[in-house]
Design a protein around this motif. Sequence first.
Motif, PDB file in Angstrom:
ATOM      1  N   ASP A 230      -0.812  15.740  15.920  1.00 19.92           N
ATOM      2  CA  ASP A 230      -1.582  16.826  16.498  1.00 19.92           C
ATOM      3  C   ASP A 230      -1.898  17.785  15.356  1.00 19.92           C
ATOM      4  O   ASP A 230      -1.985  17.356  14.215  1.00 19.92           O
ATOM      5  CB  ASP A 230      -0.876  17.468  17.691  1.00 19.92           C
ATOM      6  CG  ASP A 230       0.452  18.127  17.336  1.00 19.92           C
ATOM      7  OD1 ASP A 230       0.716  18.374  16.142  1.00 19.92           O
ATOM      8  OD2 ASP A 230       1.237  18.408  18.253  1.00 19.92           O
ATOM      9  N   THR A 231      -2.026  19.054  15.612  1.00 23.46           N
ATOM     10  CA  THR A 231      -2.474  19.984  14.578  1.00 23.46           C
ATOM     11  C   THR A 231      -1.543  20.051  13.372  1.00 23.46           C
ATOM     12  O   THR A 231      -1.991  19.953  12.232  1.00 23.46           O
ATOM     13  CB  THR A 231      -2.630  21.402  15.171  1.00 23.46           C
ATOM     14  OG1 THR A 231      -3.374  21.295  16.375  1.00 23.46           O
ATOM     15  CG2 THR A 231      -3.354  22.306  14.208  1.00 23.46           C
ATOM     16  N   THR A 232      -0.245  20.212  13.598  1.00 24.86           N
ATOM     17  CA  THR A 232       0.683  20.372  12.475  1.00 24.86           C
ATOM     18  C   THR A 232       1.837  19.376  12.484  1.00 24.86           C
ATOM     19  O   THR A 232       2.525  19.239  11.482  1.00 24.86           O
ATOM     20  CB  THR A 232       1.296  21.792  12.459  1.00 24.86           C
ATOM     21  OG1 THR A 232       1.992  21.998  13.694  1.00 24.86           O
ATOM     22  CG2 THR A 232       0.220  22.848  12.272  1.00 24.86           C
ATOM     23  N   ASP A 233       2.076  18.721  13.593  1.00 22.10           N
ATOM     24  CA  ASP A 233       3.209  17.805  13.727  1.00 22.10           C
ATOM     25  C   ASP A 233       2.726  16.367  13.785  1.00 22.10           C
ATOM     26  O   ASP A 233       1.588  16.100  14.141  1.00 22.10           O
ATOM     27  CB  ASP A 233       3.992  18.086  15.008  1.00 22.10           C
ATOM     28  CG  ASP A 233       4.758  19.399  14.970  1.00 22.10           C
ATOM     29  OD1 ASP A 233       4.522  20.203  14.054  1.00 22.10           O
ATOM     30  OD2 ASP A 233       5.590  19.618  15.863  1.00 22.10           O
ATOM     31  N   SER A 234       3.622  15.468  13.457  1.00 25.50           N
ATOM     32  CA  SER A 234       3.342  14.054  13.667  1.00 25.50           C
ATOM     33  C   SER A 234       4.590  13.378  14.211  1.00 25.50           C
ATOM     34  O   SER A 234       5.714  13.825  13.973  1.00 25.50           O
ATOM     35  CB  SER A 234       2.871  13.377  12.377  1.00 25.50           C
ATOM     36  OG  SER A 234       3.865  13.405  11.409  1.00 25.50           O
ATOM     37  N   VAL A 235       4.366  12.331  14.957  1.00 21.22           N
ATOM     38  CA  VAL A 235       5.446  11.496  15.481  1.00 21.22           C
ATOM     39  C   VAL A 235       5.239  10.111  14.898  1.00 21.22           C
ATOM     40  O   VAL A 235       4.145   9.557  14.976  1.00 21.22           O
ATOM     41  CB  VAL A 235       5.421  11.435  17.019  1.00 21.22           C
ATOM     42  CG1 VAL A 235       6.501  10.489  17.531  1.00 21.22           C
ATOM     43  CG2 VAL A 235       5.596  12.811  17.621  1.00 21.22           C
TER      44      VAL A 235
ATOM     45  N   THR B  87      -2.034  15.381   4.616  1.00 19.71           N
ATOM     46  CA  THR B  87      -2.886  15.889   5.698  1.00 19.71           C
ATOM     47  C   THR B  87      -2.330  17.150   6.348  1.00 19.71           C
ATOM     48  O   THR B  87      -2.896  17.636   7.322  1.00 19.71           O
ATOM     49  CB  THR B  87      -3.109  14.810   6.775  1.00 19.71           C
ATOM     50  OG1 THR B  87      -1.840  14.398   7.294  1.00 19.71           O
ATOM     51  CG2 THR B  87      -3.858  13.618   6.209  1.00 19.71           C
ATOM     52  N   GLY B  88      -1.224  17.683   5.808  1.00 18.80           N
ATOM     53  CA  GLY B  88      -0.665  18.936   6.324  1.00 18.80           C
ATOM     54  C   GLY B  88       0.186  18.792   7.566  1.00 18.80           C
ATOM     55  O   GLY B  88       0.501  19.785   8.213  1.00 18.80           O
ATOM     56  N   HIS B  89       0.586  17.580   7.898  1.00 20.80           N
ATOM     57  CA  HIS B  89       1.480  17.350   9.036  1.00 20.80           C
ATOM     58  C   HIS B  89       2.912  17.358   8.509  1.00 20.80           C
ATOM     59  O   HIS B  89       3.454  16.310   8.148  1.00 20.80           O
ATOM     60  CB  HIS B  89       1.148  16.026   9.728  1.00 20.80           C
ATOM     61  CG  HIS B  89      -0.195  16.037  10.345  1.00 20.80           C
ATOM     62  ND1 HIS B  89      -1.316  15.586   9.686  1.00 20.80           N
ATOM     63  CD2 HIS B  89      -0.602  16.474  11.554  1.00 20.80           C
ATOM     64  CE1 HIS B  89      -2.357  15.736  10.475  1.00 20.80           C
ATOM     65  NE2 HIS B  89      -1.958  16.278  11.609  1.00 20.80           N
ATOM     66  N   LEU B  90       3.484  18.562   8.448  1.00 26.13           N
ATOM     67  CA  LEU B  90       4.748  18.742   7.736  1.00 26.13           C
ATOM     68  C   LEU B  90       5.983  18.700   8.636  1.00 26.13           C
ATOM     69  O   LEU B  90       7.101  18.651   8.128  1.00 26.13           O
ATOM     70  CB  LEU B  90       4.716  20.059   6.959  1.00 26.13           C
ATOM     71  CG  LEU B  90       3.588  20.157   5.922  1.00 26.13           C
ATOM     72  CD1 LEU B  90       3.632  21.511   5.224  1.00 26.13           C
ATOM     73  CD2 LEU B  90       3.668  19.024   4.922  1.00 26.13           C
ATOM     74  N   GLN B  91       5.799  18.745   9.938  1.00 25.33           N
ATOM     75  CA  GLN B  91       6.916  18.559  10.861  1.00 25.33           C
ATOM     76  C   GLN B  91       6.802  17.136  11.388  1.00 25.33           C
ATOM     77  O   GLN B  91       5.949  16.829  12.213  1.00 25.33           O
ATOM     78  CB  GLN B  91       6.875  19.580  12.003  1.00 25.33           C
ATOM     79  CG  GLN B  91       7.071  21.009  11.552  1.00 25.33           C
ATOM     80  CD  GLN B  91       8.412  21.221  10.853  1.00 25.33           C
ATOM     81  OE1 GLN B  91       9.451  20.705  11.280  1.00 25.33           O
ATOM     82  NE2 GLN B  91       8.386  21.987   9.782  1.00 25.33           N
ATOM     83  N   VAL B  92       7.659  16.263  10.876  1.00 26.52           N
ATOM     84  CA  VAL B  92       7.592  14.839  11.214  1.00 26.52           C
ATOM     85  C   VAL B  92       8.776  14.491  12.105  1.00 26.52           C
ATOM     86  O   VAL B  92       9.925  14.719  11.750  1.00 26.52           O
ATOM     87  CB  VAL B  92       7.582  13.966   9.946  1.00 26.52           C
ATOM     88  CG1 VAL B  92       7.657  12.491  10.306  1.00 26.52           C
ATOM     89  CG2 VAL B  92       6.347  14.259   9.107  1.00 26.52           C
TER      90      VAL B  92
END
Length: 140
Positions: free
Chosen positions: A26-31, A56-61
């Motif tokens: 999504d905007t900032t997270d990835s699963v 890509t700036g998805h820093l909460q994984v």
Amino acid sequence: MALNTLARFPADPAEPVVLWCRVGMDTTDSVIFLGGELDADSAALLQAVIGAQIETGHLQVHLQISELRFCDVRGVAALVQAQRRLRAAGGDLHVRGAGAFVERVLGWCGAGELLAEPSGDLAGGPGAGPAGGLAGGARR
């Protein structure tokens, strides 16, 4: 959150899959759903996927590993490295869903703190090893 990326190791579709991952963002997270075997041969796939998240700036994984059936010390090192890379970029790695075997391996390697929700199996029990269990997340 849509699942939009599927990666596998080895990349050749004619070869049997050793490690696979599916990524949703999504905007900032990835699963990331990770399954198969994480070892010296397949760890580069995890590192590449984590690198793409950082770029890509998805820093909460959020790493879901309930389908991970094997992980050796090189796989644990890849997880620790992924966490370090994300933290250096201002994010974090949240690992969930470890099966008993993978959870014990993480504990034996002193990496039990990677788990966002440990099951408590790090304390020992059947298969905990010759020392009869773990203390403080490290094998004795």
